[in-house]
Motif scaffolding. Structure first.
Motif, short mmCIF file in Angstrom:
data_model
loop_
_atom_site.label_atom_id
_atom_site.label_comp_id
_atom_site.label_asym_id
_atom_site.label_seq_id
_atom_site.Cartn_x
_atom_site.Cartn_y
_atom_site.Cartn_z
N VAL A 4 0.84 -1.19 0.00
CA VAL A 4 0.00 0.00 0.00
C VAL A 4 0.88 1.25 0.00
CG1 VAL A 4 -1.84 1.24 1.23
CG2 VAL A 4 -1.73 -1.27 1.33
N THR A 5 0.51 2.23 -0.81
CA THR A 5 1.16 3.55 -0.77
C THR A 5 0.13 4.59 -0.37
OG1 THR A 5 2.77 2.93 -2.48
CG2 THR A 5 2.44 5.28 -2.07
N VAL A 6 0.43 5.36 0.69
CA VAL A 6 -0.46 6.42 1.15
C VAL A 6 0.11 7.74 0.66
CG1 VAL A 6 -1.57 7.50 3.14
CG2 VAL A 6 -0.98 5.06 3.21
N TRP A 7 -0.62 8.41 -0.25
CA TRP A 7 -0.16 9.68 -0.81
C TRP A 7 -0.91 10.83 -0.16
CZ3 TRP A 7 -1.69 14.14 -3.21
CH2 TRP A 7 -0.69 14.89 -3.84
N ASN A 8 -0.17 11.88 0.17
CA ASN A 8 -0.75 13.08 0.78
C ASN A 8 0.02 14.28 0.27
OD1 ASN A 8 -1.89 15.01 2.53
ND2 ASN A 8 -0.51 14.46 4.21
N GLU A 9 -0.69 15.34 -0.09
CA GLU A 9 0.02 16.53 -0.55
C GLU A 9 0.87 17.16 0.56
OE1 GLU A 9 -3.27 20.06 0.02
OE2 GLU A 9 -3.26 18.97 -1.87
N ASN A 10 0.51 16.95 1.83
CA ASN A 10 1.33 17.35 2.97
C ASN A 10 1.56 18.86 3.02
OD1 ASN A 10 2.81 16.71 5.32
ND2 ASN A 10 4.74 16.75 4.18
N ARG A 11 0.54 19.62 2.74
CA ARG A 11 0.65 21.08 2.79
C ARG A 11 0.00 21.66 4.04
NH1 ARG A 11 1.96 23.21 -2.31
NH2 ARG A 11 3.82 22.05 -2.92
N HIS A 12 -1.16 21.15 4.44
CA HIS A 12 -1.80 21.65 5.65
C HIS A 12 -0.89 21.45 6.86
CE1 HIS A 12 -5.80 22.64 4.17
NE2 HIS A 12 -5.76 21.55 3.44
N GLU A 13 -0.19 20.31 6.91
CA GLU A 13 0.68 20.01 8.03
C GLU A 13 1.81 21.03 8.15
OE1 GLU A 13 -0.85 16.01 6.50
OE2 GLU A 13 -0.38 17.99 5.71
N GLN A 14 2.22 21.63 7.03
CA GLN A 14 3.30 22.62 7.04
C GLN A 14 2.79 24.02 7.36
OE1 GLN A 14 5.98 22.33 3.59
NE2 GLN A 14 5.02 20.35 3.12
N LYS A 15 1.52 24.28 7.07
CA LYS A 15 0.97 25.63 7.21
C LYS A 15 0.17 25.85 8.48
CE LYS A 15 0.39 26.21 2.18
NZ LYS A 15 1.07 27.50 1.98
N ASN A 16 -0.44 24.79 9.03
CA ASN A 16 -1.41 24.95 10.10
C ASN A 16 -0.96 24.19 11.36
OD1 ASN A 16 -3.69 24.90 11.77
ND2 ASN A 16 -5.12 24.81 10.05
N PRO A 17 -0.63 24.91 12.44
CA PRO A 17 -0.19 24.23 13.67
C PRO A 17 -1.22 23.26 14.23
CG PRO A 17 0.27 26.59 13.77
CD PRO A 17 -0.57 26.37 12.57
N LYS A 18 -2.52 23.56 14.05
CA LYS A 18 -3.56 22.66 14.56
C LYS A 18 -3.48 21.31 13.87
CE LYS A 18 -8.53 22.39 15.46
NZ LYS A 18 -9.83 23.09 15.35
N VAL A 19 -3.23 21.32 12.57
CA VAL A 19 -3.13 20.06 11.83
C VAL A 19 -1.88 19.29 12.27
CG1 VAL A 19 -2.95 19.01 9.54
CG2 VAL A 19 -4.36 21.05 9.86
N ARG A 20 -0.79 20.01 12.48
CA ARG A 20 0.45 19.35 12.95
C ARG A 20 0.24 18.73 14.32
NH1 ARG A 20 3.03 23.94 10.88
NH2 ARG A 20 3.38 24.81 12.97
N GLU A 21 -0.56 19.40 15.16
CA GLU A 21 -0.83 18.86 16.50
C GLU A 21 -1.62 17.56 16.42
OE1 GLU A 21 -3.15 20.16 20.63
OE2 GLU A 21 -2.85 21.63 19.03
N ILE A 22 -2.62 17.52 15.53
CA ILE A 22 -3.46 16.33 15.39
C ILE A 22 -2.69 15.21 14.69
CG2 ILE A 22 -5.57 15.41 14.35
CD1 ILE A 22 -6.73 18.26 14.58
N TYR A 23 -1.91 15.59 13.66
CA TYR A 23 -1.19 14.60 12.85
C TYR A 23 0.30 14.96 12.80
CZ TYR A 23 -5.90 13.33 11.27
OH TYR A 23 -7.21 12.93 11.22
N PRO A 24 1.04 14.74 13.89
CA PRO A 24 2.46 15.14 13.92
C PRO A 24 3.30 14.44 12.86
CG PRO A 24 1.89 13.79 15.84
CD PRO A 24 0.60 14.16 15.18
N GLU A 25 2.89 13.27 12.42
CA GLU A 25 3.60 12.56 11.34
C GLU A 25 2.92 12.76 9.99
OE1 GLU A 25 6.47 11.16 11.98
OE2 GLU A 25 6.23 11.72 14.09
N GLY A 26 2.01 13.73 9.93
CA GLY A 26 1.24 13.98 8.71
C GLY A 26 0.06 13.04 8.60
N ILE A 27 -0.93 13.45 7.83
CA ILE A 27 -2.09 12.58 7.59
C ILE A 27 -1.63 11.26 6.99
CG2 ILE A 27 -4.18 12.32 6.19
CD1 ILE A 27 -4.65 15.35 6.58
N HIS A 28 -0.67 11.34 6.07
CA HIS A 28 -0.16 10.12 5.44
C HIS A 28 0.50 9.21 6.47
CE1 HIS A 28 2.83 13.28 5.46
NE2 HIS A 28 3.82 12.42 5.25
N GLY A 29 1.25 9.81 7.41
CA GLY A 29 1.90 9.01 8.43
C GLY A 29 0.91 8.33 9.36
#
Length: 241
Positions: A4-29
């Motif tokens: 399985v490959t999980v693809w994510n643009e990984n932009r919200h995680e870089q721009k929004n601290p709230k997203v980083r807090e919820i998904y510290p390894e990214g949504i893909h992680g």
């Protein structure tokens, strides 16, 4: 072991601290992590990697591709989209998550605009299982309730799905076809609506179960490639008077 490959643009995680807090390894992680716990061979790829992390070698070694995108659909290379499209037609499974409905690959496979209503109001979502015998909802009860989610509402501009497995109701009154299956060529596709980046949706065990089930469902079928084009007759064709 299913690859399985999980693809994510990984932009919200870089721009929004709230997203980083919820998904510290990214949504893909986060998604890859629970898939690994289910004994899948899961790796990740993101937009800013060379070829978006989806080289020929990666795609050729992927049985099922999961796709999460939102801010940067237009930045995805048409060349990469074309390669993914062909892999799906050849049998690779594709699971499109949440705002991936506007991705180039989903629009290409659907042949429609894939537009819908939306609203961010911290409202309750209840996903009703409307096809209880389907393997994608194995182990799920009558419904899944999410305390807060982004609303998506009908009309969802997609072709009629092969199956509608889950239907959402939102606190504000809208409904939405939230779990839809399609077949394109030899490939199986599942669109699954929940997963707004500022909510911990992918930490929900029932949501994880649906995604894991969908990965199993979407795996390629082992089969001989059909012969097409001009064909010699299988039987003798007798001359006609």
């Amino acid at each position: 072991m299913q690859r399985v490959t999980v693809w994510n643009e990984n932009r919200h995680e870089q721009k929004n601290p709230k997203v980083r807090e919820i998904y510290p390894e990214g949504i893909h992680g986060a998604i890859a992590s629970f898939l690994k716990e289910e004994s899948f061979e899961a790796k990740t790829a993101t937009l800013d990697e060379p070829e978006h992390g989806l080289t020929d070698d990666v795609l050729n070694e992927t049985d099922v591709l999961l796709w999460w995108g939102h801010l940067a659909h237009d930045e995805v290379s048409d060349t990469v989209v074309k390669k993914i499209h062909q892999r799906v037609l050849d049998g690779m499974g594709l699971i499109v998550l949440h705002s991936g409905h506007f991705s180039k690959i989903f629009q290409t496979l659907m042949g429609t605009g894939c537009d819908l209503k939306w609203r961010e109001a911290d409202e309750k979502e209840r996903l009703w299982v409307v096809e209880p015998s389907h393997p994608i909802v194995e182990g799920i009860g009558e419904s899944i309730e999410l305390e807060k989610e982004e609303m998506y509402g009908e009309h969802f501009d997609i072709p009629a799905p092969d199956e509608v497995v889950l239907m959402s109701w939102f606190e504000g009154g809208e409904v939405f076809r939230s779990g839809c299956t399609f077949k394109r060529g030899s490939g199986k596709i599942f669109y699954f609506r929940p997963g707004h980046e500022t909510y911990p949706t992918y930490h929900n065990k029932q949501i994880q179960r649906v995604i894991s089930n969908a990965v199993k469902w979407a795996q390629p079928t082992t089969r001989n490639i059909p012969i097409r084009g001009n064909a010699k007759p299988l039987e003798d064709i007798k001359p006609k008077d």
